[in-house]
Motif scaffolding. Sequence first.
Motif, short mmCIF file in Angstrom:
data_model
loop_
_atom_site.label_atom_id
_atom_site.label_comp_id
_atom_site.label_asym_id
_atom_site.label_seq_id
_atom_site.Cartn_x
_atom_site.Cartn_y
_atom_site.Cartn_z
N VAL B 174 20.30 27.46 -37.37
CA VAL B 174 20.90 27.99 -36.14
C VAL B 174 22.32 28.51 -36.34
N ARG B 175 22.91 28.29 -37.53
CA ARG B 175 24.24 28.85 -37.81
C ARG B 175 24.18 30.38 -37.94
N TYR B 176 23.01 30.89 -38.23
CA TYR B 176 22.85 32.34 -38.39
C TYR B 176 22.07 32.89 -37.21
N GLU B 177 22.03 34.18 -37.12
CA GLU B 177 21.27 34.82 -36.03
C GLU B 177 19.83 34.34 -36.12
N HIS B 178 19.31 33.84 -35.03
CA HIS B 178 17.99 33.23 -35.12
C HIS B 178 17.26 33.39 -33.80
N TYR B 181 13.50 29.95 -30.19
CA TYR B 181 12.67 28.74 -30.24
C TYR B 181 13.18 27.70 -31.24
N ILE B 182 14.01 28.11 -32.18
CA ILE B 182 14.50 27.13 -33.16
C ILE B 182 15.41 26.11 -32.48
N ASP B 183 16.19 26.60 -31.51
CA ASP B 183 17.03 25.64 -30.77
C ASP B 183 16.15 24.61 -30.06
N ARG B 184 15.05 25.09 -29.53
CA ARG B 184 14.15 24.18 -28.83
C ARG B 184 13.52 23.18 -29.81
N LEU B 185 13.23 23.68 -31.01
CA LEU B 185 12.63 22.82 -32.03
C LEU B 185 13.55 21.66 -32.38
N TRP B 203 18.74 19.72 -25.23
CA TRP B 203 18.19 20.58 -24.18
C TRP B 203 19.30 21.22 -23.37
N GLU B 204 20.35 20.45 -23.10
CA GLU B 204 21.46 21.03 -22.33
C GLU B 204 22.14 22.12 -23.13
N ARG B 205 22.24 21.90 -24.43
CA ARG B 205 22.83 22.94 -25.30
C ARG B 205 21.97 24.20 -25.26
N CYS B 206 20.65 24.03 -25.23
CA CYS B 206 19.74 25.18 -25.15
C CYS B 206 19.98 26.00 -23.90
N LEU B 207 20.22 25.28 -22.79
CA LEU B 207 20.47 25.98 -21.53
C LEU B 207 21.74 26.83 -21.64
N ARG B 208 22.75 26.26 -22.27
CA ARG B 208 24.03 26.98 -22.37
C ARG B 208 23.93 28.20 -23.30
N LEU B 209 23.11 28.03 -24.34
CA LEU B 209 23.07 29.06 -25.38
C LEU B 209 22.40 30.36 -24.93
N HIS B 210 21.31 30.25 -24.21
CA HIS B 210 20.54 31.47 -23.88
C HIS B 210 20.29 31.55 -22.39
N PRO B 211 21.34 31.67 -21.59
CA PRO B 211 21.16 31.66 -20.13
C PRO B 211 20.33 32.82 -19.59
N GLY B 212 20.27 33.92 -20.30
CA GLY B 212 19.57 35.10 -19.79
C GLY B 212 18.07 35.07 -20.02
N ASN B 213 17.61 34.24 -20.89
CA ASN B 213 16.20 34.25 -21.28
C ASN B 213 15.39 33.39 -20.31
N GLU B 214 14.72 34.03 -19.38
CA GLU B 214 14.05 33.30 -18.27
C GLU B 214 12.97 32.37 -18.76
#
Lengths: 282, 237, 265
Positions: B174-178, B181-185, B203-214
């Motif tokens: 996740v340090r690189y463009e990815h 789903y890897i964050d979810r993994l 999970w909370e980090r996932c919410l912050r990272l990709h807020p636009g992805n419904e």
Amino acid sequence: MEKVVETKELCKFYRNASGNRYLKAVDEVSLEIEKGEIFGLLGPNGSGKTTIIKLLLGLIHPTAGTMTVLGRDPRHVPSKKRIGYLPEHPYFYEFLTPEEILRFYGSLSDVSGTLLDRRIRSLIDRLGLERFRKTRIRNFSKGMLQRLGLAVSLINDPELLLLDEPTLGLDPIGTSEVQDLLRELNEQGKTVFLSSHLLSQVEDCCKRVAIIYRGRLIKSGNLENLLERKDEMKFTVKLNDPRQAEDLGRRVQELGLELSEVSAGRDSLKDFFMALIKGEKR
Amino acid sequence: MDLSVSLRIRRYLLIGAAFFILISLAPLQQSINYSRVTEDLAESLVIRPGEFATNFVIGGSSAIAVDILWLEMDEMWHCGKWFEMLPILRAVTWMQPHFVEAWELGGWHLAYNLHAYAKEMPDREKYLEEGIGFLKEGLSRNRSVYDLWFNLGWVYYNKLGDYDTAIRYFKSAVRYEHPVYIDRLLAHCYRKKGNLEQEISEWERCLRLHPGNEYHIKIVKKHLERAKKKLKEEPLP
Amino acid sequence: MKNLIYIAGITFKEIMRNRLLNVLLLFAIISIASTRFFTIFAPSEEMKIIQDTALGMIRFIGMLITVFICGSLLPREAERRTTVTVLSKPVRRTQFFLGKFAGSLYAIFLSLGLMALILYILVFFKYGHLDTADSAEAFFIAANLAKALFMIVMELVVIGSIAIAVSTFTSEIFSVTFGILVFIIGHLANYLQHISDRMELLPLKVVTLLVYYILPHLENFNVQNAIVLGQEVSLFYIFKAASYGLLYTAVMLILGSLLFSEKEF
């Protein structure tokens, strides 16, 4: 008189392929051509005529000797604006038409705009190329290429013309037209230097000649002086009656003179031919 | 000035200029050589023997040779010639070590397909080990893209159940463009480990990272709710 | 300067009528376009295969076009004696030589442009359904390809300058063959440095190193593999490689025009 071309002991030696033996293409040739004259360089094939012309244009470099053309070294590029050259076998880019070729060479010589257009038109007309002005030169005959070559040499209205075998490939009519053109140009004050192995051509056009053989200048000078037979006079007599000829001959001998030659009046083939064709044209 | 003298001077000046420029190319060439190594473009015999050798033989692009082999390998896959694919994969990665997909395919093919295929054989684990080794080798040549970090993580997560190692690899990925789903993994890894607090934090980090992805938000919220509910139910040790 | 442009223009017209050029170009365009169909077998690697093949073809056919054009121009003209009439006009030898080279470059760029156009059409065709993410990727690939194509152009300019310089004093066949040899050896030039490192005798070491620096380093322009695999190639690197190419070309053109100035017609 201003000297347009001057060479002093000009030499061009080539190294022979098999060893160190030199081929002396031009051997200590000293020439002078004055402004406004028609000068003929005469010699058999392989005598060095073309080499001399190429040396004068800076296309070849001399082994020894000096030369000036229009007062400058032949390698001086801007002088070429005042020179026109017709090579022995003129070649041009096959895919172009005479008009395009003249435009190209004219542009190279810094002639442009309406002046260039006018010159192109007049040269095409003068040299009998009107019918082919928009034809690609790929299928041009030798004679047509020669005419085009002449046009190219004149496109920049040069002061000095260097013509290598200018009537090569032309029929007698063409040859005559070219000779008329050369005389015309000379009357306009241009200097013409032509090289040829055709004796009659040189005799018809040139006032001064130089004769070259195996690279060496054998003789040069005024044509009249060179050819004059000081102890002979030629008379052409119109007879009322053929028997008068015998009578005349006897009288000459009575004067203590030797009669070198007596022959019936005769046209040259050239004059006969020209008159005939002119008649056909009318 | 006499024309011949000025021409001669011009000639010598030009020869001098040509010589000078040629000499100055030497340090420029060294600089280029250096850049080719640092930017990983070099194909010399020492650094990338595979690419150099194919250039030598073909006199052109090694890539075309690789593509031809790739097509051949694809053909073998469809014909079920699974073992024959291996040397080709090896050749492809040798010739183009940055062809990441080749490493991925090789690793997967060994660790999954052949491992499964060799069910009855005594040394089937060998394939799994080789698969992991292959991916690690590929990773050593391609550290700055997510792909092989992810692939290794997946093998440890999915095949071996080694979630700690999987987490280490996913964290590198996740340090690189990815892909998302890897964050979810990562969160799933913690879930499988039974570490609820870490899981929720992920999970909370996932919410912050990709807020636009419904789609992603929907899934994450679902898992987050479930985890929070579970946390409430289970008393902390 | 004007004369250089006139000569370049005529040269360009002459070259574009060359049948061999048209055949090579047609072959290249058909080959590049047909990669679309090879990729049916490997849809996941479609872009890679298209780019690899297209760039490889452009480089190889581009090289052939370049050596055939630049290696044959001057010898052919000398043979047909068209040079003589041009040089009898106020045209410097250098203007003639550089004009010929400029005309050839123009023809080479045009040919390359045509081949590149086919490649770009294939790239955008693949991403025809222009979903924003896909179209962004298409533009990224296009920008990257531009870098690779620019490097190919530089490589061909260097090869062309060598071919035309050599052609001032050799025949057409020799210059063309030499040009092809330069292409092959130029890609192996790196090897010489390693050989030189391993030499023990100092004079041999120096000689090998000298040859190493004199040879054109065509590998400098090889960024194809990196670009197709999506690697970042810095603009600074491109600048250095292009500088090398231009300087090397300048040396070749200086030497070529000097040789041409001494030539006798």
